[in-house]
Design a protein around this motif. Structure first.
Motif, short mmCIF file in Angstrom:
data_model
loop_
_atom_site.label_atom_id
_atom_site.label_comp_id
_atom_site.label_asym_id
_atom_site.label_seq_id
_atom_site.Cartn_x
_atom_site.Cartn_y
_atom_site.Cartn_z
N ASP A 1 28.03 17.74 22.80
CA ASP A 1 27.47 18.19 24.07
C ASP A 1 26.91 19.59 23.84
N MET A 2 25.59 19.74 23.91
CA MET A 2 24.95 20.98 23.52
C MET A 2 24.00 21.45 24.63
N THR A 3 24.18 22.71 25.06
CA THR A 3 23.37 23.28 26.14
C THR A 3 22.85 24.64 25.72
N ASP A 4 21.55 24.86 25.91
CA ASP A 4 20.92 26.15 25.59
C ASP A 4 21.21 26.55 24.15
N VAL A 5 20.81 25.67 23.22
CA VAL A 5 21.01 25.90 21.80
C VAL A 5 19.64 26.00 21.13
N THR A 6 19.46 26.95 20.22
CA THR A 6 18.19 27.11 19.52
C THR A 6 18.38 26.87 18.02
N PHE A 7 17.30 26.38 17.41
CA PHE A 7 17.28 26.09 15.98
C PHE A 7 15.98 26.68 15.42
N THR A 8 16.09 27.62 14.48
CA THR A 8 14.93 28.32 13.95
C THR A 8 14.94 28.30 12.44
N ASN A 9 13.81 27.90 11.83
CA ASN A 9 13.69 27.81 10.38
C ASN A 9 14.79 26.94 9.79
N VAL A 10 14.76 25.66 10.16
CA VAL A 10 15.73 24.68 9.68
C VAL A 10 14.97 23.52 9.04
N ASP A 11 15.67 22.67 8.30
CA ASP A 11 15.01 21.45 7.85
C ASP A 11 14.84 20.51 9.03
N SER A 12 15.90 20.29 9.77
CA SER A 12 15.91 19.57 11.04
C SER A 12 16.96 20.24 11.92
N ALA A 13 16.87 19.98 13.21
CA ALA A 13 17.93 20.47 14.08
C ALA A 13 19.18 19.62 13.93
N PHE A 14 18.99 18.30 13.91
CA PHE A 14 20.11 17.36 13.84
C PHE A 14 19.66 16.20 12.97
N THR B 1 12.07 22.58 24.13
CA THR B 1 10.81 22.67 23.39
C THR B 1 11.01 22.34 21.93
N MET B 2 9.97 21.78 21.32
CA MET B 2 9.91 21.53 19.88
C MET B 2 8.59 22.08 19.39
N THR B 3 8.64 23.12 18.56
CA THR B 3 7.44 23.85 18.15
C THR B 3 7.34 23.85 16.63
N ARG B 4 6.22 23.39 16.12
CA ARG B 4 5.97 23.33 14.67
C ARG B 4 7.03 22.51 13.96
N CYS B 5 7.10 21.23 14.33
CA CYS B 5 7.96 20.28 13.61
C CYS B 5 7.22 19.76 12.37
N ASN B 6 7.98 19.36 11.37
CA ASN B 6 7.45 18.72 10.17
C ASN B 6 6.40 19.59 9.48
N ASN B 7 6.75 20.84 9.24
CA ASN B 7 5.83 21.74 8.55
C ASN B 7 5.53 21.30 7.13
N SER C 1 20.54 19.68 26.22
CA SER C 1 19.65 20.13 27.28
C SER C 1 19.27 21.58 27.03
N ASN C 2 18.08 21.94 27.53
CA ASN C 2 17.61 23.32 27.41
C ASN C 2 17.68 23.81 25.97
N PHE C 3 17.13 23.02 25.04
CA PHE C 3 17.17 23.38 23.62
C PHE C 3 15.79 23.83 23.16
N ALA C 4 15.76 24.50 22.01
CA ALA C 4 14.49 24.92 21.41
C ALA C 4 14.58 24.77 19.91
N ARG D 1 11.14 22.07 8.85
CA ARG D 1 10.35 21.64 7.69
C ARG D 1 10.11 20.15 7.68
N SER D 2 11.06 19.35 8.20
CA SER D 2 10.82 17.92 8.36
C SER D 2 10.92 17.61 9.86
N ALA D 3 11.33 16.40 10.22
CA ALA D 3 11.39 16.05 11.63
C ALA D 3 12.32 17.00 12.39
N CYS D 4 11.94 17.38 13.59
CA CYS D 4 12.84 18.23 14.39
C CYS D 4 14.17 17.54 14.60
#
Length: 223
Positions: free
Chosen positions: A153-166, A210-216, A179-182, A187-190
């Motif tokens: 259960d994840m709320t207001d969690v951010t992921f920056t410069n990762v291979d994937s979030a999950f 939001t998902m910004t610049r997925c799969n770089n 919910s409310n994630f960014a 580098r691959s799929a968000c």
């Protein structure tokens, strides 16, 4: 700060008073293994050694409950997970791995993350089912058997410069509610969920996701 090098086998809290928590496991596999409840207070800064990770391997405990991870920040005191960049300014860490389903099915709200920031991982920030950097480590789930290592259960969690979030490392059938994630700069799929995952990803106009610049890296399967 406080240095954590040995595996966690008893229920543990990482307190703001001891922050930053510097995770530098001595195990040859590069992971700090967590076998009990781990609670992290608001405002704690977790700094993980380069090419090191945290593996939540706890399952059914002696008191009949499931080992769980509880990370709760506030708007003014978020919890952060980042690589130790004191020597190498481009250092990355392995992320969190969850490897035990605790019985036959996941437990509601077993792992909770509220107002948490993950940065600079060389694998997914969270991997369900196994350790991505340790092929001989603990794992569960396969093509014939689901393995819900959550629920998450994840709320207001951010992921920056990762291979994937999950992502999956098996972990079929894991339940994830976010919910409310960014996610920014994956580098691959968000998100790279396992088969049969039950994922509920939501946002609102007031609290968007939001998902910004997925799969770089433009991997063919990454979307």
């Amino acid at each position: 700060g406080k240095v954590v090098a040995g595996d966690i086998v008893d229920d543990t809290t990482w307190y703001l008073l001891d922050s930053p928590i510097k995770v530098n496991p001595t195990s040859a596999d590069g992971y700090l293994s967590v076998m009990a409840d781990l609670t992290i207070e608001a405002g704690v800064e977790v700094i993980i050694g380069e090419n090191k990770g945290i593996s939540f391997d706890g399952g059914l405990q002696s008191d009949g409950t499931c080992a769980q991870m509880t990370v709760t920040g506030t708007s003014s005191e978020r919890v952060t997970f980042d690589a130790d960049r004191s020597i190498n300014p481009a250092a990355l860490w392995h992320g969190l791995a969850f490897t035990d389903k605790c019985g036959t099915a996941g437990e509601a709200d077993r792992h909770t993350f509220d107002k948490v920031d993950f940065s600079n991982t060389n694998h997914a920030a969270i991997t369900a089912g196994s350790r991505p950097a340790d092929p001989n480590g603990p794992s569960c789930g396969d093509a014939q058997n689901d393995c819900d290592v959550g629920e998450f259960d994840m709320t207001d969690v951010t992921f920056t410069n990762v291979d994937s979030a999950f992502a999956h490392g098996s972990g079929q059938g894991t339940v994830v509610t976010m919910s409310n994630f960014a996610v920014t700069d994956a580098r691959s799929a968000c998100f790279n969920f396992a088969e049969n995952t039950i994922a509920t990803l939501t946002g609102t106009a007031q609290s968007p996701s939001t998902m910004t610049r997925c799969n770089n890296n433009q991997v063919h399967w990454g979307g």
